[in-house]
Write a protein that holds these residues in place. Sequence first.
Motif, mmCIF file in Angstrom:
data_model
loop_
_atom_site.group_PDB
_atom_site.id
_atom_site.type_symbol
_atom_site.label_atom_id
_atom_site.label_comp_id
_atom_site.label_asym_id
_atom_site.label_seq_id
_atom_site.Cartn_x
_atom_site.Cartn_y
_atom_site.Cartn_z
ATOM 1 N N SER A 1 0.822 -1.152 0.139
ATOM 2 C CA SER A 1 -0.051 0.127 0.153
ATOM 3 C C SER A 1 0.766 1.318 0.070
ATOM 4 N N TYR A 2 2.075 1.345 0.026
ATOM 5 C CA TYR A 2 3.003 2.179 0.223
ATOM 6 C C TYR A 2 3.954 2.518 -1.075
ATOM 7 N N ALA B 1 12.607 6.114 -7.049
ATOM 8 C CA ALA B 1 11.079 6.168 -6.542
ATOM 9 C C ALA B 1 10.469 5.114 -7.166
ATOM 10 N N ILE B 2 9.594 4.221 -6.565
ATOM 11 C CA ILE B 2 8.854 3.398 -7.138
ATOM 12 C C ILE B 2 7.492 3.377 -6.420
ATOM 13 N N GLU B 3 6.421 3.795 -7.225
ATOM 14 C CA GLU B 3 4.986 3.809 -6.630
ATOM 15 C C GLU B 3 4.086 2.330 -6.493
ATOM 16 N N THR B 4 3.102 2.491 -5.899
ATOM 17 C CA THR B 4 2.411 1.272 -5.877
ATOM 18 C C THR B 4 1.911 0.595 -6.961
ATOM 19 N N ASN B 5 1.739 1.395 -8.097
ATOM 20 C CA ASN B 5 1.569 0.841 -9.533
ATOM 21 C C ASN B 5 2.589 0.467 -10.249
ATOM 22 N N GLY B 6 3.683 0.541 -9.649
ATOM 23 C CA GLY B 6 4.905 0.130 -10.516
ATOM 24 C C GLY B 6 5.677 1.329 -11.146
ATOM 25 N N ALA C 1 13.033 4.281 2.256
ATOM 26 C CA ALA C 1 11.878 4.931 2.754
ATOM 27 C C ALA C 1 10.558 4.583 2.136
ATOM 28 N N ALA C 2 9.411 4.773 2.927
ATOM 29 C CA ALA C 2 8.156 4.361 2.348
ATOM 30 C C ALA C 2 7.189 5.396 2.857
ATOM 31 N N ASP C 3 6.270 5.718 2.155
ATOM 32 C CA ASP C 3 4.959 6.714 2.571
ATOM 33 C C ASP C 3 4.039 6.482 1.750
ATOM 34 N N LEU D 1 7.987 18.776 -1.704
ATOM 35 C CA LEU D 1 7.179 19.575 -0.515
ATOM 36 C C LEU D 1 8.350 19.781 0.549
ATOM 37 N N GLY D 2 9.472 19.254 0.538
ATOM 38 C CA GLY D 2 10.378 19.167 1.665
ATOM 39 C C GLY D 2 10.050 18.540 2.852
ATOM 40 N N ALA D 3 9.067 17.533 2.635
ATOM 41 C CA ALA D 3 8.601 16.456 3.596
ATOM 42 C C ALA D 3 9.353 15.384 3.975
ATOM 43 N N GLU D 4 9.262 14.898 5.299
ATOM 44 C CA GLU D 4 9.886 13.651 5.666
ATOM 45 C C GLU D 4 8.992 12.441 5.344
ATOM 46 N N PRO D 5 9.736 11.388 4.803
ATOM 47 C CA PRO D 5 8.744 10.281 4.559
ATOM 48 C C PRO D 5 8.307 9.763 5.757
#
Length: 125
Positions: free
Chosen positions: A31-32, A50-55, A96-98, A108-112
């Motif tokens: 899911s991540y 980076a790899i998304e949930t859809n590949g 990392a995962a998010d 966004l400069g946000a942390e995972p």
Amino acid sequence: QLTLEDSGGGSVQSGGSLRLSCRITGETFRSYCMGWFREAPGKKREVVAAIETNGTINYAASVKGRFAISRFNALNAAYLQMDSLKPEDTARYYCAADLHSMLTLQALGAEPQFRGQGTQVTVSS
């Protein structure tokens, strides 16, 4: 809740290869979104892959053609194959995962939400 454990770093000469591994435990990994980022002294944090949930896969321009990210949801594992390494690849690498894309977080400069403890990669010339 996820726990990420990354490994596989080391010291190699320029042109060498390393394979980083990320072992994930906890809830369902599929899911991540996940990815690898690196940090080096004096340099800005960079999401290298980076790899998304859809590949869907994205790479930083600095590593495109040399690095390959993969994920195996059934095994709760992810990998980063790094070939043709250069001295400028020297950094500490983190998986990392998010729920959000690593690229979105970077913008966004946000942390995972979850990250491993990091593994050091040192490339000598």
